[in-house]
Design an enzyme around this catalytic site. Structure first.
Site, PDB file in Angstrom:
ATOM      1  CD  GLU A  47      61.162 -27.464 -29.350  1.00 37.27           C
ATOM      2  OE1 GLU A  47      61.808 -27.412 -28.294  1.00 37.27           O
ATOM      3  OE2 GLU A  47      61.574 -28.056 -30.376  1.00 37.27           O
ATOM      4  CE  LYS A 128      63.114 -30.134 -25.496  1.00 41.06           C
ATOM      5  NZ  LYS A 128      63.566 -29.324 -26.661  1.00 41.06           N
ATOM      6  CB  CYS A 203      62.133 -31.110 -29.411  1.00 35.58           C
ATOM      7  SG  CYS A 203      63.473 -31.016 -30.631  1.00 35.58           S
TER       8      CYS A 203
END
Length: 342
Positions: A47, A128, A203
């Site tokens: 990330e 995300k 994540c």
């Protein structure tokens, strides 16, 4: 028939707030050099690959904040990013890379893309969805902030699985038209064939089982997960790499797929301790390879996508065993609603 790929997680150690972008880029390319020497076909980076994980800081200068963002159209031409893709194309290695994206209308996303070396272009993008942390910083000046909600907007692209072309020696298949098919379920004889089916997450997404299942329902065989995770954050939660690996192992098993995770880790700015734990997991939830350091490290494994069949045709044969009529609460309800007190 075996469907074998050699894959790698490119774990990246400490990247400080004042790190030189070109020096960081050199480290990323060095990992790719190692991958090429081991004949790796696909490399996953973490990330926010190109910079420190800036959402831990409160920025009062918009111009300074802007230096951490990339425009998606510039990735393949900017001197701060393009050399990585050029080297990947030269080696014939596909790469997945995370970055902070700024769109034309000024919206910020925590994004990752998939670059196909054989196509010479970006073929898929993910933004995300599950942003952790807070909008405002904590009052405690010693606190470790997580300001993704301040700098990013939740992703708007959903969880689209995609096929990565030309990774397997022979992936073309002949399909037959079937009368009366609804198109909702791919014909059984076609499943698990052709180019690999991939998915991406970032994540905190890994902690939400809905993400994994959404990809599994599209036949995903390999999920790519880059992350930056602080080990100890008293204001939010304490974490360790064993917990992160447990999430990856359990969801790989429950969805009968391989997964790769790549960490940004180490001691950023001599203060922020980020967990490592980069790993490659098989569809039985077993660890095939994992990092042994908190520095730059290439974690490599050879995987056979044919192994996804074991779970998908038996325990987790969704077509035979899923009961969607019983799952309405999962999509109809957001927060917790307890039964009434007796």
């Amino acid at each position: 028939m075996p469907r074998i790929l050699k894959v790698a997680a490119a774990q990246v150690g400490a990247v400080h707030r004042d790190a030189d972008r070109q020096e960081t880029l050199f480290r990323l390319i060095s990992l790719l050099d190692q991958a090429a020497s081991q004949k790796v076909q696909l490399v996953l980076y973490p990330e926010c690959t190109f910079t420190t994980f800036f959402p831990r800081h409160l920025f009062t200068s918009q111009s300074e904040l802007d230096t951490y963002f990339e425009h998606n159209d510039d990735l393949l031409s900017s001197p701060s990013t393009a050399p990585l893709f050029q080297k990947a194309a030269e080696y014939g290695i596909d790469i997945s890379v995370g970055f902070a994206e700024r769109t034309e209308d000024g919206t910020g996303y925590n994004t990752c893309i998939y670059f196909s070396a054989s196509q010479g272009k970006i073929i898929n993008k993910y933004r995300k969805v599950h942003l952790p942390g807070t909008v405002e910083p904590f009052s405690d000046p010693e606190a470790v902030n997580q300001l993704e909600k301040r700098y990013f907007t939740p992703g708007n692209l959903g969880f689209p699985a995609f096929r990565a072309p030309n990774l397997l020696p022979s992936s073309s298949i002949t399909t037959k038209q079937s009368s009366g098919t609804t198109g909702l379920v791919e014909r059984k004889e076609e499943q698990g064939k052709g180019d690999p089916v991939l998915g991406m997450m970032i994540c905190n997404d890994r902690r939400w089982p809905e993400v994994w299942r959404s990809y599994a329902l599209q036949g995903a065989e390999l999920l790519l997960l880059g992350y930056n995770t602080v080990a100890h954050n008293e204001q939010l939660i304490r974490r360790n790499q064993q917990t992160g690996k447990l999430v990856q192992q359990s969801n790989s098993y429950m969805n009968s797929l391989f997964s790769i995770s790549a960490a940004r880790c180490g001691l950023d700015d001599n203060h922020y301790n980020l967990i490592s734990g980069s790993a490659i997991i098989n569809p039985e939830g077993h660890v095939l390879a994992e990092s042994t350091t908190k520095d730059d490290e290439l974690v490599v494994a050879e995987i056979d996508l044919e192994e996804c069949r074991q779970g998908r045709e038996k325990t987790f044969d969704f077509g035979r065993h899923r009961r969607t009529e019983a799952y309405a609460r999962i999509v109809d309800q957001v927060g917790v609603v307890e039964p009434e007190l007796l």
